[in-house]
Design an enzyme around this catalytic site. Structure first.
Site, PDB file in Angstrom:
ATOM      1  N   GLU A   1      66.577  42.215  43.951  1.00 50.89           N
ATOM      2  CA  GLU A   1      66.899  40.874  43.458  1.00 50.89           C
ATOM      3  C   GLU A   1      65.584  40.143  43.156  1.00 50.89           C
ATOM      4  O   GLU A   1      65.079  39.391  43.979  1.00 50.89           O
ATOM      5  CB  GLU A   1      67.739  40.080  44.459  1.00 50.89           C
ATOM      6  CG  GLU A   1      69.123  40.633  44.700  1.00 50.89           C
ATOM      7  CD  GLU A   1      69.980  39.748  45.603  1.00 50.89           C
ATOM      8  OE1 GLU A   1      69.530  38.614  45.924  1.00 50.89           O
ATOM      9  OE2 GLU A   1      71.079  40.175  45.991  1.00 50.89           O
TER      10      GLU A   1
ATOM     11  N   GLU B   1      72.955  41.718  51.904  1.00 48.33           N
ATOM     12  CA  GLU B   1      72.116  40.882  52.767  1.00 48.33           C
ATOM     13  C   GLU B   1      72.768  40.676  54.137  1.00 48.33           C
ATOM     14  O   GLU B   1      72.767  39.571  54.686  1.00 48.33           O
ATOM     15  CB  GLU B   1      71.814  39.543  52.089  1.00 48.33           C
ATOM     16  CG  GLU B   1      70.984  39.700  50.818  1.00 48.33           C
ATOM     17  CD  GLU B   1      70.672  38.377  50.137  1.00 48.33           C
ATOM     18  OE1 GLU B   1      71.519  37.465  50.200  1.00 48.33           O
ATOM     19  OE2 GLU B   1      69.589  38.252  49.557  1.00 48.33           O
TER      20      GLU B   1
END
Length: 645
Positions: free
Chosen positions: A274, A189
């Site tokens: 995710e 991320e």
């Protein structure tokens, strides 16, 4: 141009040879390949749908790795995703750990034995609600200060040294080499943190240097499914696949269409790397939960349209030792440490339970959408209620401070040093990271008889009224500081611990500090205590001195007996009535407890750390104990403690 018959035969032979070399099978033996073509994952040439789940090896006792992976397989998963935390494997510079909890090769080989593929997230930053986002805390001691997650040359040299050890260990386990690893993720991320593309390019080059520079190695990134995140965090020009994550319940398909803009043409298989089955919980909050039906419905919108997803978490596990992470809010003082439990409200519970509505709902959806066979539902692991255990005080903290601090690391300084410099955590007035207990005492030679003055916390008041003892001699100030977990996400990740500014009393700066880094690794120097933990790097307290105690920290010990192997079962220790501290069972650090804050009341004790015969529980209570000096072994988790419950 004209060709003779001989030349034409040679040309056709060369063309046939090229086609044979490019074919998925040569000599009748299928090659092992995994790549993306026509926006579809392809395994050995055939379309493949990733139905994965996060199961972190470092949050599970190794004896239960196989059990948890089988439960994930019975859920319908074909792939396991896991981070690799740098701080677990290099707790001190060039001291490498690859045994026990850290035996990543054994874990990956076990996944392959169970016919599961692996998506490996090698960092160097992982987030993961793990201390310092997986970075080893000794990185914070380097001067000039490193710029983490950047193209800082000193930082990159340390990453290269780390990956130079890690990546050769896993290279033979890549899918193309006969192993289970189909994809390798760099960073995590990054698009929500920065835009240093030079850094990302370097990580890709470094990974391919060790793992192979060919299209069969599928390197990927994960970023939030928004334009800014993907713009900053994706690097399609390096042929790196950009996966996305997003809030469960969001419409995934517009996000998958956005994902295509940040991948090369034909290289954007829809993947939520995710897919959140639950959420994390901080101390002082109510336990986070999500509905089984809504979670299953959201997963169905991906899988039944042939999208791929990795459920995070399939199994959360436990933050044993002192490895829990923390978050911050608007500023670094808005500090929120994570629980010891990382149950995450995942379908496979912290203690392995699968007989719950979320596991069953997700299992049905996976079967319906993918046609995956329904493996037999595993039975739950047996748990025991061993009942009440009476403890006794074995030592007061101030009586044994010299025994539990490493004499080679005791430091004298004009001003307090941050913990990483002296081996452990530190306290700060007015700035404390994270929690400081303050004591004062009249100095009488080597006799310490301190009086509790109060607590200074990072997230609340940074001033404290010190009682006047009217000492005939000098007054000594003692400060015991706890690192409650380094920040693992956001702009304040460079999270040094301890006293980070001068300490003042009535505007006067105190000088000449003596600092004791307290190590639970050396508690075996005491006659009655042997608290050597199996988790590396677990020293989390620093004691500072400037030359009835109801709130004095103390050690308590209790023994219980198990007669036979059949009586060894999973259990939980309830700490209702206790305040705050850390617990050890048979030399194993099962984590922090803080029932006064909640919501977690009980710590998980997996059966492999118990034994036939005498079992020893040691508790380091920072404040006041349960008045009866008892703990209770119970069968079930409990998240109903604290003022909010």
């Amino acid at each position: 141009m004209a060709f003779s018959g001989g030349h034409l035969r040679d040309l056709l032979l060369a063309l046939a040879l090229c086609l044979a070399l490019a074919s998925p099978s040569v000599g009748g033996e299928a090659s092992r390949t995994f790549w993306i073509e026509d926006d579809t994952f392809r395994k050995d040439g055939a379309p493949f749908q990733i139905v994965g789940g996060d199961v972190h090896y470092f949050r599970i006792v190794p004896e239960y790795w196989k059990d948890r992976l089988l439960r994930a397989k019975a859920l319908g998963l074909n792939t396991i995703q896991t981070y690799v935390p740098w701080n677990l494997h290099e707790p001190e510079p060039q001291r490498w750990e690859f045994k026990g909890f850290a035996d990543i090769e054994a874990y990956l080989k076990l996944a392959q034995e169970l016919e599961m593929l692996v998506m490996l997230r090698v960092g160097p930053y992982i987030c993961g609600e793990w201390d310092l986002g997986g970075f080893p805390p000794w990185l914070l001691t380097i001067e000039p200060a490193l710029k983490l997650r950047s193209s800082d040359s000193t930082y990159l040299s340390l990453v290269e040294r780390w990956w130079g050890v890690l990546l050769p260990k896993v290279a033979s386990l890549l899918y193309k080499n006969g192993g289970p690893i189909i994809m390798v993720q760099i960073e995590n991320e990054f698009g929500s943190f920065g835009d240093d593309k030079k850094y990302l390019h370097y990580l890709v080059e470094l990974a391919r240097r060790y793992l192979g520079n060919d299209i069969i190695l599928l390197v990927y990134t994960t970023d939030g499914g928004a334009i800014g995140n993907l713009k900053n965090g994706s690097i399609p020009q390096d042929d790196v696949f950009a996966a996305v994550d997003f809030e469960t319940g969001s419409n995934p398909w517009p996000i998958f269409r956005l994902q295509k803009q940040y991948n090369l043409p034909g290289k954007s298989a829809p993947l939520s790397s995710e897919f959140y089955t639950g959420w994390l919980t901080h101390w002082g909050e109510s336990i986070a939960t999500t509905g089984a039906a809504s979670t299953a419905k959201a997963l169905k919108t991906i899988l039944c349209r042939n999208g791929s997803a990795v459920v995070q978490m399939a199994h959360g596990g436990t933050n044993f030792g002192f490895y829990n992470g923390a978050n911050t809010g608007q500023n670094e003082s808005d500090y929120k440490p994570d629980l010891t439990s990382y149950d995450y409200d995942a379908p496979i519970k912290e203690h392995g339970d699968v007989h719950n509505s979320k596991y069953k709902a997700l299992r049905r959806v996976i079967h319906e959408c993918t046609g995956a066979p329904l493996h037999p539902l595993p039975s739950d692991i047996e748990k025991a209620s061993y009942g009440l255990l009476k403890l006794q005080k074995v030592a007061s903290f101030f009586d044994i401070i010299d025994s539990i601090s490493d004499p080679l690391k005791v430091t004298v300084s004009e001003y307090p040093l941050y913990m990483e410099q002296i081996g452990q955590i530190i306290l700060s007035i007015p700035k404390v990271h994270d929690r400081a207990q303050v004591f004062v005492s009249c100095s009488l030679g080597d006799v310490r008889n301190p009086r509790y003055a109060g607590v200074i916390e990072r997230w609340s008041s940074n001033t404290l009224e010190i009682p006047n003892l009217s000492c005939s001699s000098n007054t000594t100030l003692y400060i015991l500081v706890e690192n409650m977990g380094r920040v693992n996400y956001g702009p304040y990740i460079f999270d040094r611990k301890g006293i980070l500014s001068p300490v003042h009393i009535d505007g006067i700066t105190l000088r000449n500090w003596k600092m004791y880094p307290l190590s639970f690794n050396v508690l075996d120097n005491l006659p009655k205590l042997q608290l050597i933990t199996q988790m590396p790097d677990v020293r989390e307290l620093t004691f500072y001195s400037n030359e009835s105690i109801s709130a004095e920290p103390k050690f308590y010990e209790g023994h219980f007996h198990i007669e036979s192997e059949s009586e060894i079962k999973d259990t939980f220790i309830s700490f209702r009535g206790w305040n705050k501290g850390v617990a050890f069972v048979n030399n194993f650090n099962i984590g922090r407890f803080w029932p006064a804050r909640g919501p977690q009341c009980a710590l998980y004790v997996p059966s492999p750390i118990l034994r036939i015969g005498d079992n020893i529980v040691v508790i380091f209570e920072l404040h006041g104990p349960n008045p009866e000096l008892t703990i209770n072994f119970v069968k079930d988790p409990d998240f109903t403690c604290g003022a909010k419950q």
